[in-house]
Design a protein around this motif. Structure first.
Motif, PDB file in Angstrom:
ATOM      1  N   ILE A   1       0.847  -1.185   0.000  1.00  0.00           N
ATOM      2  CA  ILE A   1       0.000   0.000   0.000  1.00  0.00           C
ATOM      3  C   ILE A   1       0.880   1.230   0.000  1.00  0.00           C
ATOM      4  O   ILE A   1       1.850   1.306   0.763  1.00  0.00           O
ATOM      5  CB  ILE A   1      -0.917  -0.004   1.245  1.00  0.00           C
ATOM      6  CG1 ILE A   1      -1.778  -1.274   1.235  1.00  0.00           C
ATOM      7  CG2 ILE A   1      -1.800   1.242   1.292  1.00  0.00           C
ATOM      8  CD1 ILE A   1      -2.393  -1.615   2.564  1.00  0.00           C
TER       9      ILE A   1
ATOM     10  N   GLY B   1      -7.504   6.733   3.508  1.00  0.00           N
ATOM     11  CA  GLY B   1      -7.820   5.584   2.658  1.00  0.00           C
ATOM     12  C   GLY B   1      -6.812   4.449   2.749  1.00  0.00           C
ATOM     13  O   GLY B   1      -7.193   3.277   2.861  1.00  0.00           O
ATOM     14  N   GLY B   2      -5.529   4.785   2.731  1.00  0.00           N
ATOM     15  CA  GLY B   2      -4.475   3.777   2.773  1.00  0.00           C
ATOM     16  C   GLY B   2      -4.470   3.028   4.098  1.00  0.00           C
ATOM     17  O   GLY B   2      -4.392   1.793   4.140  1.00  0.00           O
TER      18      GLY B   2
ATOM     19  N   SER C   1      -6.944   2.792   6.251  1.00  0.00           N
ATOM     20  CA  SER C   1      -8.194   2.024   6.340  1.00  0.00           C
ATOM     21  C   SER C   1      -8.080   0.710   5.584  1.00  0.00           C
ATOM     22  O   SER C   1      -8.481  -0.346   6.073  1.00  0.00           O
ATOM     23  CB  SER C   1      -9.365   2.805   5.728  1.00  0.00           C
ATOM     24  OG  SER C   1     -10.021   3.543   6.702  1.00  0.00           O
ATOM     25  N   ALA C   2      -7.558   0.808   4.367  1.00  0.00           N
ATOM     26  CA  ALA C   2      -7.405  -0.387   3.539  1.00  0.00           C
ATOM     27  C   ALA C   2      -6.486  -1.398   4.220  1.00  0.00           C
ATOM     28  O   ALA C   2      -6.781  -2.596   4.266  1.00  0.00           O
ATOM     29  CB  ALA C   2      -6.867  -0.005   2.160  1.00  0.00           C
TER      30      ALA C   2
ATOM     31  N   SER D   1      -2.768   5.067  -2.466  1.00  0.00           N
ATOM     32  CA  SER D   1      -3.534   6.072  -1.721  1.00  0.00           C
ATOM     33  C   SER D   1      -2.656   7.301  -1.534  1.00  0.00           C
ATOM     34  O   SER D   1      -2.343   7.715  -0.427  1.00  0.00           O
ATOM     35  CB  SER D   1      -3.967   5.500  -0.366  1.00  0.00           C
ATOM     36  OG  SER D   1      -4.714   6.462   0.349  1.00  0.00           O
TER      37      SER D   1
ATOM     38  N   VAL E   1      -7.461   4.321  -3.917  1.00  0.00           N
ATOM     39  CA  VAL E   1      -8.504   4.904  -3.058  1.00  0.00           C
ATOM     40  C   VAL E   1      -8.100   6.324  -2.656  1.00  0.00           C
ATOM     41  O   VAL E   1      -6.962   6.737  -2.822  1.00  0.00           O
ATOM     42  CB  VAL E   1      -8.687   4.063  -1.769  1.00  0.00           C
ATOM     43  CG1 VAL E   1      -9.166   2.652  -2.081  1.00  0.00           C
ATOM     44  CG2 VAL E   1      -7.405   4.014  -0.934  1.00  0.00           C
ATOM     45  N   GLY E   2      -9.067   7.070  -2.154  1.00  0.00           N
ATOM     46  CA  GLY E   2      -8.787   8.368  -1.529  1.00  0.00           C
ATOM     47  C   GLY E   2      -8.830   9.543  -2.476  1.00  0.00           C
ATOM     48  O   GLY E   2      -9.411   9.477  -3.563  1.00  0.00           O
TER      49      GLY E   2
ATOM     50  N   ASN F   1     -12.062   6.859   3.646  1.00  0.00           N
ATOM     51  CA  ASN F   1     -12.083   5.738   4.591  1.00  0.00           C
ATOM     52  C   ASN F   1     -12.971   4.601   4.093  1.00  0.00           C
ATOM     53  O   ASN F   1     -12.615   3.432   4.208  1.00  0.00           O
ATOM     54  CB  ASN F   1     -12.564   6.216   5.959  1.00  0.00           C
ATOM     55  CG  ASN F   1     -11.435   6.818   6.780  1.00  0.00           C
ATOM     56  OD1 ASN F   1     -10.703   6.100   7.438  1.00  0.00           O
ATOM     57  ND2 ASN F   1     -11.259   8.116   6.694  1.00  0.00           N
TER      58      ASN F   1
ATOM     59  N   GLY G   1     -11.360   2.719   1.284  1.00  0.00           N
ATOM     60  CA  GLY G   1     -10.327   1.833   1.799  1.00  0.00           C
ATOM     61  C   GLY G   1     -10.916   0.502   2.242  1.00  0.00           C
ATOM     62  O   GLY G   1     -10.388  -0.573   1.938  1.00  0.00           O
TER      63      GLY G   1
ATOM     64  N   CYS H   1     -12.298  -1.429  -0.862  1.00  0.00           N
ATOM     65  CA  CYS H   1     -11.159  -1.932  -1.637  1.00  0.00           C
ATOM     66  C   CYS H   1     -10.605  -3.207  -1.006  1.00  0.00           C
ATOM     67  O   CYS H   1     -10.379  -4.222  -1.690  1.00  0.00           O
ATOM     68  CB  CYS H   1     -10.098  -0.834  -1.686  1.00  0.00           C
ATOM     69  SG  CYS H   1      -8.529  -1.319  -2.369  1.00  0.00           S
TER      70      CYS H   1
END
Lengths: 553, 553
Positions: free
Chosen positions: A5, A11-12, A14-15, A111, A281-282, A305, A308, A311
């Motif tokens: 990641i 986003g990152g 969260s993922a 992200s 994402v993001g 979020n 993430g 994804c």
């Protein structure tokens, strides 16, 4: 399975956490070019303003805690400098040691976020000119403004961050001027909503220079001279550039990933880029706006979020969870007021050629007889036929967030005015009224949809001809304190007995303070043989605010 | 067209005003047996408690203002004593003059409301024993409690009004005891939510006697002795009877209108009674609960007002607008806490044989790093297959109303957990977190629905056998401060390295403080070959509160 990641905020992060919950046995490596991961991006202005006093509170997770809890290999201060899609590797540079190395991946998640716009203006690199995006920026600004001689601030750009920064610098005792290129603050919302906020900002002693661009900066002994395109100059000890941000797509573009129409990284509804092994994402991605059906980017923590999470689910469990796009739901506290918005503003619907009607009402945050009730103004836009809700904007002091969230949830699932009239809210006097402001907005819209009411708007008074009649249906006292044009005064409670004063063959314009009495007057007239009546949406109050603000520009 | 309306509060007043807006030329007569119309029913406890200080504020409309604005013939202090459906007349008695007269109608609207239940207990008619339903009751109580010697209050019944009265009498400096027949306060909500509130009520010094009935009253020199079925007696200077209310159906029943299964006036979905020329709205009617599909009555201002509006629309424009029933959305402030509920509680779903799953989470009212965030507890119930939301209950200090309203709107339109995970709320640090508590509740429920998590509840510890393993995954300090049964302690962050301490062939019960770390631990175990793991929904915190309260009954 090995997941890599790039980017460890919102986003990152969260993922990554969701990937671990979904797949305990995978190898997960996350790269972050900055020093910190998963920090409270949205809290940064409040840390500068000393509303948040503990710097540690900004860190939701640290590299160490994230590693411990989720067994994730966190590499901070490490910039990913290239992606080799064929070999399925990335190259990373450790910013502390300078070491460059490769890392393989099975699946890659991007992200990278967005970066602040810094236009190439003369002198923009000068001392005391800052953008605010991350913790490092925050530390610089905080250290700088704590100097005693920093007394004058110029904030360039009156978007969400700009307004939050203006408030926070003002609360530190600074003299603050906001410079904005557009004719209003908060360009995502329509002018009437912005106008109400502008009056509040001015009332706090913050100066607003709208319709004004910055042409450059000149360093002075203590700070900067900010040159404006109208020839004026502003002295500033500190300048905050909050013009906006743009998606950070450099890495993706260099790797040959598809960049979309809105200049974000293209992803499908499963958050997958044009390379099946790379997801994104993001803030850096683009997606289809569900209202306009056009590609857009958005810079909001909530969607990042959720993307993430979606994804990570699609990566581990296969493509089953679609991301349905964002309707740009956003909110900002500005001194004592709150402005919130969801969906597509009327002005943008117009640009997209989407037919709609608009209704504006004013309603109390809770029952008027219970202490502390405050007025809020709600503007909604909806389709003329089936009454599908297209946008909602609210400005007020209390309970704005609650009403906007309800309206947002209706917009999100293609809900209608009809559904909103049935909305069953939780009512007790400290929280609402028997008819919630959201119900009231829906009732007003329903009357318009069913043609039981016809409305016009604050900026349409130029359509009134000398042959038309303009009636102010407020009380005599209200009328005497200020009227619109050459309106005649017939209070609504006297209207039935004074119908003979109103010609039946003319167009009758009606207004009251907020719109409600005007609507009642209109109902009386419509059913007494007046074929052409029209009531001012939002009433005198909104007209007055909009006009005052228009004249200040 | 001549409309006659019986009852001029909430539903009746709403119907009258809307009838006028819909039909300017109709004759509209409204009868009210009390002195006042359209008053702030829900504000009455707060006027007694001096939160509302101006008595006039209680009157939303007066007979005079209502007449002036809406041209409605308002007859207060006039009781309608019979309906002659054949002749289409009603008989009314002017309570001031004693005069009885007839009035014809084309269409009749009944809005008689509900009346407080006064069980036939010995001494119930004594001095200082009050019910609270209207302005006259309020005036009596207020005058009475302003006497110096009124220092001890007993509130019988811990429903919405009872709790509001307890708070308001306490704020006047009284010693307050609440007596409730059920094993919890607020019977519409499930026990865990009530238990949290009960702890708060006790913390304010208000005494709670649950599982206790009143057997009678004995007048003493200064007030009353309240006799309890457990043999105890309570001294009271003032007694508030807030046991409940029942629909006032006398007039309707005597006129031969159909009374339904729930003992309310039967109406169809257009608010029409069994007589096509008679409609009914408000607390006296019954309708089908959209979740249980059973007949029910409800006593809420919001539904009454909306029914009034729908009724008037159907009367004037023909049957086009259906009333889809109420899901009993309600809220109450109790000291610093708020409890809100919508839909059908788990215990009532069980009674109705409706299969469902329950999830309880705790989440912050806004971002933890921004000052003032408070925890709230959200319990939701949903169908096992498609995740349709059946009920939501929240208790907390701030932002409870906002989350409940969103959940209520989802329940109302048969929405699902899936939709809630996508809910796009307005986020900035003062208002929420990037993942709103409503999202968090949905995420937890989604994990249960998809069997990524399996949960058990605070009252199921008796199912644990000596052969099972119970793990507390909190930190050592948390564990040392209090554990459940003979749980062993393995902090979640150490779990991966201590798997060898946990047998794979046993059932593993897991708990943490609120449920989240327990879920993470469960994910780790499930994917490491542990086939039978189960996590405590709501965690130690909820277990502890529920147990403490159970032991006090």
């Amino acid at each position: 399975m090995k997941y890599v990641i790039i980017g460890a905020v919102a986003g990152g992060a969260s993922a990554a956490a969701r990937l671990r919950r979904n797949d305990e046995l995978a190898e997960i490596v996350i790269f972050e070019k900055g020093e910190y991961i998963s920090y409270a991006n949205c809290g940064l202005p409040y840390y500068i303003g000393n509303v948040i006093t503990n710097r540690n509170a900004l860190f939701v997770q640290t590299a160490a805690s994230f590693n411990k809890r989720f067994n994730i290999d966190v590499r901070t201060q490490t910039e990913v400098i290239s992606i080799n899609r064929t070999a399925k590797t990335i190259s990373a540079r450790n910013q502390t040691t300078g070491e460059v190395y490769e890392e393989t991946y099975d699946k890659l998640v991007l992200s990278p976020g967005a970066e602040p716009i810094r236009p190439p203006l003369p002198g923009i690199g000068g001392k005391g000119i800052f953008t605010l995006r991350n913790v490092a920026d925050t530390d610089y600004i905080k250290a700088y403004v704590q100097q005693e001689q920093v007394k004058k601030a110029v904030v360039i750009g009156a978007g969400f961050i700009g307004l939050e920064m203006a408030e926070n610098l003002h609360s530190l005792g600074m003299d603050v001027t906001i410079v904005e290129m557009a004719g209003q603050v908060l360009t995502p919302v329509d002018f009437p909503i912005a106008a109400i906020l502008q009056q509040h900002i001015r009332s706090k002693g913050v100066k607003l220079q709208l319709n004004t661009a910055v042409s450059g900066f000149e360093q002075t002994e203590n700070g900067q001279k900010v040159m404006l395109n109208n020839g004026q100059e502003l002295d500033a000890d500190v300048v905050i550039l909050s013009i906006g941000v743009k998606p950070d797509t450099k890495l993706a573009a260099e790797a040959g990933l598809k960049i979309g129409e809105a200049r974000g990284i293209y992803v499908n509804e499963y958050m997958q880029t044009s390379d099946p092994d790379i997801y994104a994402v993001g803030d850096a991605i683009e997606f289809t706006n569900p209202i306009t059906n056009k590609s857009m980017v958005t810079y909001l923590a909530g969607p990042a979020n959720k993307q993430g999470r979606i994804c990570a689910d699609n990566l581990v469990f296969g493509h089953h969870k679609k991301y349905n796009g964002s309707i740009n739901t956003a909110i900002v506290k500005v001194f004592d007021m709150t402005v919130a918005t969801a969906g597509t503003a009327s002005k943008h619907l117009q640009l997209s050629g989407i037919k709609h009607q608009v209704s504006t009402i004013t309603s109390g945050s809770h029952a008027g007889y219970y202490p502390g009730a405050k007025q809020m103004t709600i503007q909604i836009a909806f389709t003329p036929g089936d009454g599908r809700l297209l946008s909602a904007q609210i400005v007020g002091y209390d309970g704005v967030d609650k009403r906007l969230d309800i309206l947002s949830s209706v917009i999100k699932r293609n809900g209608t005015i009809d559904e909103l009239t049935e909305f069953e809210h939780a009512y007790a006097p400290p929280f609402s009224s028997a008819k919630d402001p959201v119900n009231m907005a829906a009732f007003a819209a329903e009357n318009i949809l069913l043609k039981r009411s016809v409305v016009f708007y604050w900026n349409k008074f130029d359509k009134i001809t000398p042959d038309d009649v303009l009636i102010d249906v407020r009380t005599k006292n209200e009328y005497n304190a200020g009227k619109i044009l050459d309106a005649i005064n017939i209070p609504v409670d006297e209207l039935r007995s004074r119908l003979d004063e109103i010609p039946k063959d003319k167009k009758i314009y009606i207004y009251c303070l907020g719109g409600l009495r005007g609507y009642l007057a209109q109902r009386i007239l419509m059913q007494n043989g007046y074929a052409d009546t029209i009531n001012l949406s939002g009433g005198y109050q909104l007209w007055n605010t909009c006009n005052t603000e228009m004249n200040l520009i």
